[in-house]
Design a protein around this motif. Structure first.
Motif, PDB file in Angstrom:
ATOM      1  N   TYR A 163       1.096  -1.404   0.017  1.00 18.58           N
ATOM      2  CA  TYR A 163      -0.143   0.120  -0.293  1.00 18.58           C
ATOM      3  C   TYR A 163       0.737   1.384   0.080  1.00 18.58           C
ATOM      4  CZ  TYR A 163      -3.621  -3.414   1.614  1.00 18.58           C
ATOM      5  OH  TYR A 163      -4.538  -4.730   1.285  1.00 18.58           O
ATOM      6  N   PRO A 164       0.525   2.360  -0.887  1.00 12.63           N
ATOM      7  CA  PRO A 164       1.907   3.423  -1.250  1.00 12.63           C
ATOM      8  C   PRO A 164       1.016   3.954   0.460  1.00 12.63           C
ATOM      9  CG  PRO A 164      -0.131   3.023  -2.798  1.00 12.63           C
ATOM     10  CD  PRO A 164      -0.121   1.553  -1.691  1.00 12.63           C
ATOM     11  N   GLN A 165       0.295   4.743   0.663  1.00 10.43           N
ATOM     12  CA  GLN A 165       0.006   5.163   1.435  1.00 10.43           C
ATOM     13  C   GLN A 165      -0.481   4.743   2.976  1.00 10.43           C
ATOM     14  OE1 GLN A 165      -2.735   8.144  -0.972  1.00 10.43           O
ATOM     15  NE2 GLN A 165      -1.628   9.616   0.555  1.00 10.43           N
ATOM     16  N   PRO A 166       0.033   5.188   3.640  1.00 13.13           N
ATOM     17  CA  PRO A 166      -0.604   3.891   5.515  1.00 13.13           C
ATOM     18  C   PRO A 166      -1.673   5.162   5.721  1.00 13.13           C
ATOM     19  CG  PRO A 166       1.414   5.850   6.028  1.00 13.13           C
ATOM     20  CD  PRO A 166       0.594   6.037   4.433  1.00 13.13           C
ATOM     21  N   LEU A 167      -2.850   4.398   6.155  1.00 13.43           N
ATOM     22  CA  LEU A 167      -3.748   4.953   7.020  1.00 13.43           C
ATOM     23  C   LEU A 167      -3.329   5.726   7.766  1.00 13.43           C
ATOM     24  CD1 LEU A 167      -5.599   1.171   8.688  1.00 13.43           C
ATOM     25  CD2 LEU A 167      -6.113   2.590   6.154  1.00 13.43           C
ATOM     26  N   ASN A 168      -4.303   6.955   8.144  1.00 20.77           N
ATOM     27  CA  ASN A 168      -4.335   7.950   9.036  1.00 20.77           C
ATOM     28  C   ASN A 168      -5.453   7.902  10.049  1.00 20.77           C
ATOM     29  OD1 ASN A 168      -3.223  10.495   9.233  1.00 20.77           O
ATOM     30  ND2 ASN A 168      -3.348  11.355   7.246  1.00 20.77           N
ATOM     31  N   PRO A 169      -4.494   8.312  11.075  1.00 21.61           N
ATOM     32  CA  PRO A 169      -5.384   8.703  11.814  1.00 21.61           C
ATOM     33  C   PRO A 169      -5.868  10.109  12.156  1.00 21.61           C
ATOM     34  CG  PRO A 169      -3.202   9.001  13.045  1.00 21.61           C
ATOM     35  CD  PRO A 169      -3.204   8.247  11.295  1.00 21.61           C
ATOM     36  N   ASN A 170      -5.951  10.840  11.219  1.00 18.84           N
ATOM     37  CA  ASN A 170      -6.501  12.521  10.935  1.00 18.84           C
ATOM     38  C   ASN A 170      -7.438  12.440  10.098  1.00 18.84           C
ATOM     39  OD1 ASN A 170      -4.254  13.894  12.700  1.00 18.84           O
ATOM     40  ND2 ASN A 170      -2.652  13.881  11.142  1.00 18.84           N
ATOM     41  N   VAL A 171      -7.116  11.103   8.991  1.00 19.30           N
ATOM     42  CA  VAL A 171      -8.836  11.122   8.406  1.00 19.30           C
ATOM     43  C   VAL A 171     -10.012  10.648   9.368  1.00 19.30           C
ATOM     44  CG1 VAL A 171      -9.804  10.110   6.291  1.00 19.30           C
ATOM     45  CG2 VAL A 171      -6.994  10.564   6.388  1.00 19.30           C
ATOM     46  N   LYS A 172     -10.945  11.506   9.116  1.00 19.75           N
ATOM     47  CA  LYS A 172     -11.718  10.799   9.785  1.00 19.75           C
ATOM     48  C   LYS A 172     -13.451  10.934   9.160  1.00 19.75           C
ATOM     49  CE  LYS A 172     -10.000  13.151  13.182  1.00 19.75           C
ATOM     50  NZ  LYS A 172      -9.224  12.198  14.622  1.00 19.75           N
ATOM     51  N   ASP A 173     -13.378  10.812   7.501  1.00 23.08           N
ATOM     52  CA  ASP A 173     -14.096  10.323   6.621  1.00 23.08           C
ATOM     53  C   ASP A 173     -14.481   8.916   6.673  1.00 23.08           C
ATOM     54  OD1 ASP A 173     -16.172   9.758   4.726  1.00 23.08           O
ATOM     55  OD2 ASP A 173     -15.268  10.896   3.060  1.00 23.08           O
ATOM     56  N   SER A 174     -15.366   8.526   6.966  1.00 21.36           N
ATOM     57  CA  SER A 174     -15.343   6.595   7.643  1.00 21.36           C
ATOM     58  C   SER A 174     -15.179   6.275   6.437  1.00 21.36           C
ATOM     59  CB  SER A 174     -16.320   6.447   8.336  1.00 21.36           C
ATOM     60  OG  SER A 174     -18.010   6.736   7.527  1.00 21.36           O
ATOM     61  N   ASP A 175     -15.829   6.739   5.174  1.00 21.03           N
ATOM     62  CA  ASP A 175     -16.081   6.513   3.521  1.00 21.03           C
ATOM     63  C   ASP A 175     -13.867   6.636   2.916  1.00 21.03           C
ATOM     64  OD1 ASP A 175     -18.339   5.549   3.786  1.00 21.03           O
ATOM     65  OD2 ASP A 175     -18.878   7.791   3.282  1.00 21.03           O
ATOM     66  N   ASN A 176     -13.037   7.074   3.441  1.00 23.85           N
ATOM     67  CA  ASN A 176     -11.823   7.655   2.837  1.00 23.85           C
ATOM     68  C   ASN A 176     -11.142   5.998   2.713  1.00 23.85           C
ATOM     69  OD1 ASN A 176      -8.945   8.273   2.678  1.00 23.85           O
ATOM     70  ND2 ASN A 176      -9.645  10.197   2.256  1.00 23.85           N
ATOM     71  N   GLU A 177     -10.488   5.411   1.845  1.00 32.07           N
ATOM     72  CA  GLU A 177      -9.909   4.348   1.779  1.00 32.07           C
ATOM     73  C   GLU A 177      -8.938   4.571   2.802  1.00 32.07           C
ATOM     74  OE1 GLU A 177      -7.070   5.451  -1.551  1.00 32.07           O
ATOM     75  OE2 GLU A 177      -8.024   4.054  -1.309  1.00 32.07           O
ATOM     76  N   LEU A 178      -8.042   5.921   3.553  1.00 31.97           N
ATOM     77  CA  LEU A 178      -7.175   6.160   4.880  1.00 31.97           C
ATOM     78  C   LEU A 178      -7.346   6.250   5.891  1.00 31.97           C
ATOM     79  CD1 LEU A 178      -5.103   7.781   2.897  1.00 31.97           C
ATOM     80  CD2 LEU A 178      -4.874   5.762   2.628  1.00 31.97           C
ATOM     81  N   PHE A 179      -9.110   5.746   5.832  1.00 28.42           N
ATOM     82  CA  PHE A 179      -9.884   6.135   7.778  1.00 28.42           C
ATOM     83  C   PHE A 179      -9.073   5.088   8.302  1.00 28.42           C
ATOM     84  CE2 PHE A 179     -13.206   4.967  10.088  1.00 28.42           C
ATOM     85  CZ  PHE A 179     -12.938   5.940  10.863  1.00 28.42           C
ATOM     86  N   ILE A 180      -9.294   4.979   9.824  1.00 31.65           N
ATOM     87  CA  ILE A 180      -8.569   3.651  10.758  1.00 31.65           C
ATOM     88  C   ILE A 180     -10.392   3.370  11.198  1.00 31.65           C
ATOM     89  CG2 ILE A 180      -7.813   2.937  12.248  1.00 31.65           C
ATOM     90  CD1 ILE A 180      -5.568   5.307  11.961  1.00 31.65           C
ATOM     91  N   ASP A 181     -10.204   2.480  10.865  1.00 31.26           N
ATOM     92  CA  ASP A 181     -11.952   1.453  11.572  1.00 31.26           C
ATOM     93  C   ASP A 181     -11.668   1.298  12.878  1.00 31.26           C
ATOM     94  OD1 ASP A 181     -13.836   1.644   8.890  1.00 31.26           O
ATOM     95  OD2 ASP A 181     -12.629  -0.112   7.811  1.00 31.26           O
ATOM     96  N   GLU A 182     -10.844   0.946  13.034  1.00 33.13           N
ATOM     97  CA  GLU A 182     -10.297  -0.205  14.051  1.00 33.13           C
ATOM     98  C   GLU A 182      -8.822   0.372  15.312  1.00 33.13           C
ATOM     99  OE1 GLU A 182     -13.118  -3.893  14.058  1.00 33.13           O
ATOM    100  OE2 GLU A 182     -10.666  -3.710  12.753  1.00 33.13           O
ATOM    101  N   PRO A 183      -9.305   2.112  15.507  1.00 30.89           N
ATOM    102  CA  PRO A 183      -7.636   2.421  16.093  1.00 30.89           C
ATOM    103  C   PRO A 183      -7.002   1.966  17.573  1.00 30.89           C
ATOM    104  CG  PRO A 183      -9.202   3.439  16.835  1.00 30.89           C
ATOM    105  CD  PRO A 183      -9.682   2.422  15.618  1.00 30.89           C
ATOM    106  N   TYR A 184      -5.973   1.762  17.836  1.00 34.57           N
ATOM    107  CA  TYR A 184      -5.809   1.038  19.138  1.00 34.57           C
ATOM    108  C   TYR A 184      -6.549   2.201  20.705  1.00 34.57           C
ATOM    109  CZ  TYR A 184      -3.645   0.968  23.634  1.00 34.57           C
ATOM    110  OH  TYR A 184      -3.700   1.023  24.580  1.00 34.57           O
ATOM    111  N   MET A 185      -7.200   1.108  21.094  1.00 32.61           N
ATOM    112  CA  MET A 185      -8.623   1.585  22.297  1.00 32.61           C
ATOM    113  C   MET A 185      -7.745   1.214  23.668  1.00 32.61           C
ATOM    114  SD  MET A 185     -11.878   2.522  20.693  1.00 32.61           S
ATOM    115  CE  MET A 185     -12.054   1.046  20.153  1.00 32.61           C
TER     116      MET A 185
END
Length: 336
Positions: free
Chosen positions: A68-90
């Motif tokens: 994957y050329p771009q990693p998932l990004n915690p700053n992306v808030k749009d859940s439809d964006n492919e870089l959105f993190i569905d399950e961040p560490y909590m």
């Protein structure tokens, strides 16, 4: 400062143990972030064990960037964006999400769940070669690339087979730290990569502890692929060998994890010459209690009390004496 004093300082600072993590399928956050989240999860599990150390030396074998050329990004808030993190560490306890997922997001997760059950269940399509190859190519990009040298993305991968790139990263990490006692914690497809690397290492290296979490190694077609890859004679029902390089193998799975539906790896992997084979344990992955109901999540596996006990035992183990090392070396030579 005397020369002797200098070397004593160097020796005291040199870590004697190393925990190596290797992640599984799919895109991930950047290397530094996923490494931080993994260590935090492991520390949570460690705190559940009485007498456990409060810290440890940790390294991450990161390979998401190969696929994957771009990693998932915690700053992306749009859940439809492919870089959105569905399950961040909590951290525990997992809190209810502040923002509920929209209908489309819930439907998408439901479809993924149904696909896992139909494909990966014990009576599912993963037991048959044709549907296995078809579904793998369309739904599990990483696994398809790992086993398909001819159809990888040549521009991204520079004509080098994916499996060679993935294995090289783990092999290099092990070689660089070969003088330390090593524990490998492998999640999902990471356990497949680890098995392949550890099998090739034979007995030239000693991996003190190997932990597979949410492992698909029990899937029939994957076992067939492993045998073919390593030139092993294999018929349906045959057991594969536990790598000679492993001194302890723990396999953790959650009964609701559809990637690890074959929970008892001891049924499929024969002990090595040291009598070491998989020790299977069912655990409770608490990420299945969150909105995504994901019993496969790495963070949930790593902070279980069972994982904490395995890690504590590894860290608290007394190093081999010179006599024990000598006996082991002579034992190896006698078997050659």
């Amino acid at each position: 400062m005397s020369t002797k004093g200098f070397f004593n300082i160097r020796k005291s600072k040199e870590p004697k143990t190393l925990v190596i993590g290797i992640h599984g399928l799919g895109n991930k956050p950047a290397h530094s972030l996923i490494k931080l989240w993994w260590k935090k999860s492991l520390l949570e599990g460690l705190k559940k064990t009485e007498g456990a150390p409060s810290n440890f030396n940790f390294a991450m074998v990161y390979w998401a960037d190969i696929m994957y050329p771009q990693p998932l990004n915690p700053n992306v808030k749009d859940s439809d964006n492919e870089l959105f993190i569905d399950e961040p560490y909590m951290p525990e306890p997992i809190q209810a999400p502040k923002v509920k997922n929209n209908i489309w997001h819930i439907v998408k997760h439901s479809i993924e769940r149904v696909k896992e059950v139909i494909f990966l269940s014990k009576n599912g399509l993963a037991n048959y070669r044709l549907p296995f190859d078809l579904v793998i190519r369309n739904s599990f990009k990483d696994l398809a690339a790992y086993y398909d040298d001819d159809k990888t993305d040549e521009q991204l991968l520079d004509h080098i087979p994916v499996k060679n790139l993935l294995r090289a990263r783990l092999s290099k990490k092990i070689y660089t730290n070969r003088h330390k006692r090593i524990m490998i914690v492998a999640h999902s497809m990471g356990s497949l990569i680890s098995y392949d690397v550890l099998h090739r290492l034979t007995s030239n290296y000693n991996i003190d502890t190997f932990v597979s979490m949410g492992s698909p190694l029990g899937l029939p077609i994957l076992r067939e692929n492993i045998a073919k890859e390593h030139g092993l004679t294999y018929e349906d029902g045959d057991m594969l060998p536990t790598p000679e390089s492993i001194d302890n193998w723990h396999n953790l799975s959650d009964k609701d994890d559809h990637f690890a539906v074959y929970h008892c790896l001891a049924e499929f992997f024969a002990p090595n010459s040291k009598g070491v084979g998989p020790i299977d344990q069912l655990v409770h992955n608490d990420y299945k209690d969150w909105i995504t109901e994901n019993a496969h999540k790495s963070f949930g596996y790593m902070r279980t009390p069972e994982m904490g006990k395995i890690l504590s035992d590894f860290l608290n183990k007394k190093p081999e004496s010179i006599w024990q090392k000598t006996k082991r070396i002579f034992k190896k030579d006698a078997k050659r």
